[in-house]
Scaffold this active site. Structure first.
Site, PDB file in Angstrom:
ATOM      1  N   HIS A 194     -32.412  -1.922 -40.187  1.00 59.41           N
ATOM      2  CA  HIS A 194     -32.669  -1.053 -41.343  1.00 59.41           C
ATOM      3  C   HIS A 194     -34.059  -0.427 -41.233  1.00 59.41           C
ATOM      4  O   HIS A 194     -34.955  -1.006 -40.619  1.00 59.41           O
ATOM      5  CB  HIS A 194     -32.606  -1.852 -42.651  1.00 59.41           C
ATOM      6  CG  HIS A 194     -31.276  -2.511 -42.884  1.00 59.41           C
ATOM      7  ND1 HIS A 194     -31.033  -3.824 -42.547  1.00 59.41           N
ATOM      8  CD2 HIS A 194     -30.122  -2.027 -43.426  1.00 59.41           C
ATOM      9  CE1 HIS A 194     -29.783  -4.134 -42.876  1.00 59.41           C
ATOM     10  NE2 HIS A 194     -29.201  -3.063 -43.400  1.00 59.41           N
TER      11      HIS A 194
ATOM     12  N   TYR B  36     -27.848 -11.327 -40.249  1.00 62.87           N
ATOM     13  CA  TYR B  36     -26.893 -11.915 -41.200  1.00 62.87           C
ATOM     14  C   TYR B  36     -25.676 -12.533 -40.539  1.00 62.87           C
ATOM     15  O   TYR B  36     -24.829 -13.100 -41.223  1.00 62.87           O
ATOM     16  CB  TYR B  36     -26.491 -10.843 -42.227  1.00 62.87           C
ATOM     17  CG  TYR B  36     -27.734 -10.235 -42.841  1.00 62.87           C
ATOM     18  CD1 TYR B  36     -28.459 -10.955 -43.788  1.00 62.87           C
ATOM     19  CD2 TYR B  36     -28.242  -9.015 -42.403  1.00 62.87           C
ATOM     20  CE1 TYR B  36     -29.648 -10.450 -44.295  1.00 62.87           C
ATOM     21  CE2 TYR B  36     -29.424  -8.503 -42.912  1.00 62.87           C
ATOM     22  CZ  TYR B  36     -30.122  -9.220 -43.850  1.00 62.87           C
ATOM     23  OH  TYR B  36     -31.305  -8.742 -44.345  1.00 62.87           O
TER      24      TYR B  36
ATOM     25  N   HIS C 234     -38.624  -3.816 -46.756  1.00 61.68           N
ATOM     26  CA  HIS C 234     -38.144  -2.802 -47.714  1.00 61.68           C
ATOM     27  C   HIS C 234     -38.958  -2.765 -49.006  1.00 61.68           C
ATOM     28  O   HIS C 234     -38.799  -1.851 -49.814  1.00 61.68           O
ATOM     29  CB  HIS C 234     -36.680  -3.065 -48.087  1.00 61.68           C
ATOM     30  CG  HIS C 234     -35.741  -2.956 -46.925  1.00 61.68           C
ATOM     31  ND1 HIS C 234     -35.628  -1.809 -46.182  1.00 61.68           N
ATOM     32  CD2 HIS C 234     -34.878  -3.851 -46.375  1.00 61.68           C
ATOM     33  CE1 HIS C 234     -34.728  -2.002 -45.210  1.00 61.68           C
ATOM     34  NE2 HIS C 234     -34.275  -3.234 -45.310  1.00 61.68           N
TER      35      HIS C 234
ATOM     36  N   ASP D 226     -30.539  -8.150 -37.377  1.00 63.23           N
ATOM     37  CA  ASP D 226     -29.305  -7.479 -37.765  1.00 63.23           C
ATOM     38  C   ASP D 226     -29.019  -6.318 -36.818  1.00 63.23           C
ATOM     39  O   ASP D 226     -27.999  -5.652 -36.917  1.00 63.23           O
ATOM     40  CB  ASP D 226     -29.353  -7.005 -39.228  1.00 63.23           C
ATOM     41  CG  ASP D 226     -30.697  -6.454 -39.631  1.00 63.23           C
ATOM     42  OD1 ASP D 226     -31.507  -6.121 -38.728  1.00 63.23           O
ATOM     43  OD2 ASP D 226     -30.964  -6.352 -40.849  1.00 63.23           O
TER      44      ASP D 226
ATOM     45  N   ASP E 261     -35.659  -4.431 -36.700  1.00 67.59           N
ATOM     46  CA  ASP E 261     -34.576  -4.662 -37.670  1.00 67.59           C
ATOM     47  C   ASP E 261     -33.685  -3.410 -37.692  1.00 67.59           C
ATOM     48  O   ASP E 261     -34.159  -2.311 -37.410  1.00 67.59           O
ATOM     49  CB  ASP E 261     -35.199  -4.898 -39.051  1.00 67.59           C
ATOM     50  CG  ASP E 261     -34.184  -5.288 -40.116  1.00 67.59           C
ATOM     51  OD1 ASP E 261     -34.119  -6.469 -40.458  1.00 67.59           O
ATOM     52  OD2 ASP E 261     -33.473  -4.382 -40.627  1.00 67.59           O
TER      53      ASP E 261
HETATM   54  C1  X5A Z   1     -34.262  -7.176 -44.645  1.00 63.94           C
HETATM   55  C2  X5A Z   1     -32.915  -6.519 -44.589  1.00 63.94           C
HETATM   56  C3  X5A Z   1     -31.174  -5.323 -45.716  1.00 63.94           C
HETATM   57  C4  X5A Z   1     -30.742  -4.884 -47.062  1.00 63.94           C
HETATM   58  C5  X5A Z   1     -29.366  -4.253 -46.999  1.00 63.94           C
HETATM   59  C6  X5A Z   1     -28.913  -3.827 -48.346  1.00 63.94           C
HETATM   60  N1  X5A Z   1     -32.457  -5.960 -45.713  1.00 63.94           N
HETATM   61  N2  X5A Z   1     -27.677  -3.104 -48.317  1.00 63.94           N
HETATM   62  O1  X5A Z   1     -32.265  -6.554 -43.569  1.00 63.94           O
HETATM   63 ZN    ZN Z   2     -32.273  -5.358 -41.906  1.00 67.68          ZN
END
Ligand code: X5A
Ligand code: ZN
Length: 597
Positions: A174, A305, A135, A265, A172
């Site tokens: 995201h 996570y 990110h 995740d 991932d």
């Molecule tokens: C690396 C990653 C996630 C951030 C989520 C913030 N970042 N809401 O999984």
């Molecule tokens: Zn992520």
């Protein structure tokens, strides 16, 4: 040729120092539980341990601005209040006096991994790092990320080793918008990301995470976004996108190196992703990428996570990198409608850039990107009732124990053909060693009781081969299209207990294509592959044995367009079969299936 594992406890030495609900899931234990699981499963010991290093300023500046680097450099000396204040200018991230040090190690770990793979010290590897990277942007921290580890690694690999093409696969959950921004106009880096999107309702809620952001200028076609517009995506959804988008494009792109933004995740149980893919799916995602770039694959940890599914997924990935056969994938019941819709949109957005997608269905005009938001809102209202259920704690079975087979490949050879190194030679039946016979029976044909499996798959394979006959090796791309878009999804959905691979003497399949086929099919039936060849095929023994032993297949070179007549045959077959075999579908039922061609 081994597998590198890069880890350093130092990267556990920073954490959130204040209350922030958005950041509280990014904890040091993510790393320790992952590393401990690798040790407990005997995987860490089988890897080549490579030390981390600090990324230098020059490394970091490959992606980030000088102003940003200088600003981050000051954070170790800040008071708690200053850190909080500094953090406020960015989204969903936190700083700590030790995070700059860890961020240098995280980026440095990715570079050490690239060096180990590019110099041939190892074949592939994984780096367990914190903070994650995908990110972070040229001048901004974001989403727990400080420096963009994988983007830096890609630039570094291009610069130091003169690589022409790097593939980044971001699994991932995201969107790695930082990676996208970095390479948007760069055709030498192909960025693929799937991500929870929900028609732009999910973080980071960017318009440019949708499927129609395909890259800019010279880089048009080299950015592939697959938005997940619903939660609860499963193994079938992930495999379907691999078979029908990522793999065909990746083979056509022909990367010199594969980097994986390996966030977990996207697995079941994760509080961010809320997806339902099982940890063992990562064995298959990894396996399917391992024959690209001659096997040069570097996986770098991003998110993940759930402290149960994260270490399970990490182990599945590393064990596959080590070459152990993948477990049989469970419950492949075909992609859901929302996934099919995304698949359809992505394929159609990219059909002008990739010859393997030329025949993909065009998009009906109403089906344009976030304009569907209204529709989505309606659906959302209808589904409100289920919401509480999905937030409850998920349970799933522990992934099945994977074994390293005592014999990886056994061969029965005619007189005068030498047994390739690393293979066990299996003599003619009268003088066969009963121990070997038993081992073989145990390891290869134990549960091959389903005759239909053999006939179905073998006839499909010979069908594909027949098609190839007239063309010789001149049309590797048509052959590959058949394998990726037809044979592989069919094989996955059928879930055989044995793959019987028959090679006819006059099949025009050249060695590299044959090795790709053999390698890819080993993702099925726990790698139980029986290859039958005829005596005249002596020169094929060594390449076949190499593929069975798990060596990466040589790359096929950049592929040209498949022949239109082959595509037509394949597409007709796919359409005919997709009613029964859901993994062959590439369009949503209501999104203009009739539009193909
Ligand atoms: C690396 C990653 C996630 C951030 C989520 C913030 N970042 N809401 O999984
Ligand atoms: Zn992520």
């Amino acid at each position: 040729m081994g597998t590198a594992l890069i880890y350093d406890e130092e990267m556990t030495r920073y954490k959130l120092l204040w209350v922030d609900p958005a950041c509280k899931i990014e904890v040091p234990e993510r790393l320790t539980v992952s590393h401990e699981a690798l040790i407990k499963n005997g995987l860490a010991d089988r890897c080549v341990s490579v030390p981390v290093r600090e990324a230098t300023d020059a490394d970091i500046l490959l992606v980030h601005s000088e102003e940003y680097l200088e600003a981050v450099k000051k954070t170790p000396y800040m008071t708690l209040e200053d850190l909080k204040e500094f953090t406020l200018q960015y989204g969903d991230v936190y700083f700590h006096p030790n995070i700059y040090h860890c961020a240098k190690l995280a980026a440095g770990a990715a570079l050490q991994l690239v060096d180990s793979v590019m110099t041939g010290k190892v074949r592939n590897g994984m780096a367990l790092v914190r903070p994650p990277g995908h990110h972070s942007m040229s001048s901004a921290a974001n989403g727990f990320c400080v420096f963009n580890n994988v983007a830096i690694a890609a630039q570094y690999a291009k610069q130091k080793y003169g690589l022409k093409r790097v593939l980044i696969v971001d699994w991932d959950v995201h969107h790695g918008q930082g990676v996208q921004y970095c390479f948007e106009d760069d055709p030498s880096v192909l960025y693929f990301s799937w991500h929870r999107y929900e028609h732009q309702k999910f973080w980071p809620q960017l318009r440019e995470s949708d499927y129609d952001s395909v890259g800019k200028e010279k880089g048009a076609g080299f950015n592939i976004n697959v938005p997940w517009n619903k939660v609860g995506m499963k193994n079938s959804d992930y495999l379907s996108v691999f078979c029908h988008v990522l793999l065909p494009v990746a083979y056509e792109f022909c990367p010199d190196l594969v980097l994986v933004c390996a966030g977990f995740d996207s697995a079941i149980g994760d509080p961010e992703g809320e997806m339902c893919a099982s940890p063992d799916i990562f064995a298959h995602l990894t396996h399917l990428l391992m024959n690209l770039a001659g096997g040069k694959l570097c996986a770098v940890l991003e998110g993940g996570y759930n402290l149960t599914s994260l270490p399970q997924s990490v182990c599945q990935t590393v064990q596959t990198l080590l070459g152990d056969p993948a477990p049989r994938p469970a419950n492949l019941d075909g992609p859901c409608e929302s996934a099919l819709e995304s698949l359809h949109c992505v394929r159609s957005a990219h059909r002008q850039y990739w010859s393997c997608l030329k025949h993909a269905a065009k998009l009906p005009t109403f089906e344009i990107s976030t304009k569907r938001v209204k529709l989505a809102e309606e659906e959302e209202r209808l589904e409100k009732g289920d919401e509480e259920k999905s937030q409850e704690e998920q349970v799933w079975p522990e992934p099945p124990k994977r074994v390293t087979p005592p014999i990886r490949a056994a061969l029965v050879l005619p007189n005068g053909v030498a047994c390739p190194d690393g293979c066990e030679s299996f003599g003619a039946s009268e003088d066969a060693d009963p121990v070997i016979v038993n081992k073989l029976r145990e390891n290869f044909v134990k549960d091959a009781d389903d005759c239909h499996a053999l006939t179905t798959l073998s006839s499909l394979i010979s069908l594909v081969e027949k098609m190839e006959k007239n063309e010789g090796c001149s049309d590797a791309s048509g052959f590959l299209q058949a394998v990726l878009g037809l044979l592989l999804p069919l094989g996955y959905e059928y879930d055989p207990s044995l793959v019987l691979l028959v090679r006819m003497p006059d099949s025009g399949v050249c060695d590299s294509v044959w090795q790709q086929l053999t390698g890819l099919l080993q993702g099925l039936a726990q790698g139980h592959t029986l290859v039958l060849m005829q005596e005249g095929e002596k020169e094929r023994v060594a390449p076949t044995a190499s593929a069975l032993l798990g060596d990466a297949a040589p790359s096929l070179g950049q592929l040209h367009s498949p022949l239109p007549e082959d595509v037509e045959v394949l597409e007709r077959l796919r359409h005919r079969l997709q009613g029964d075999w859901k993994l062959l579908q590439t369009t949503a039922p209501e999104t203009g299936r009739g539009d193909e061609h």
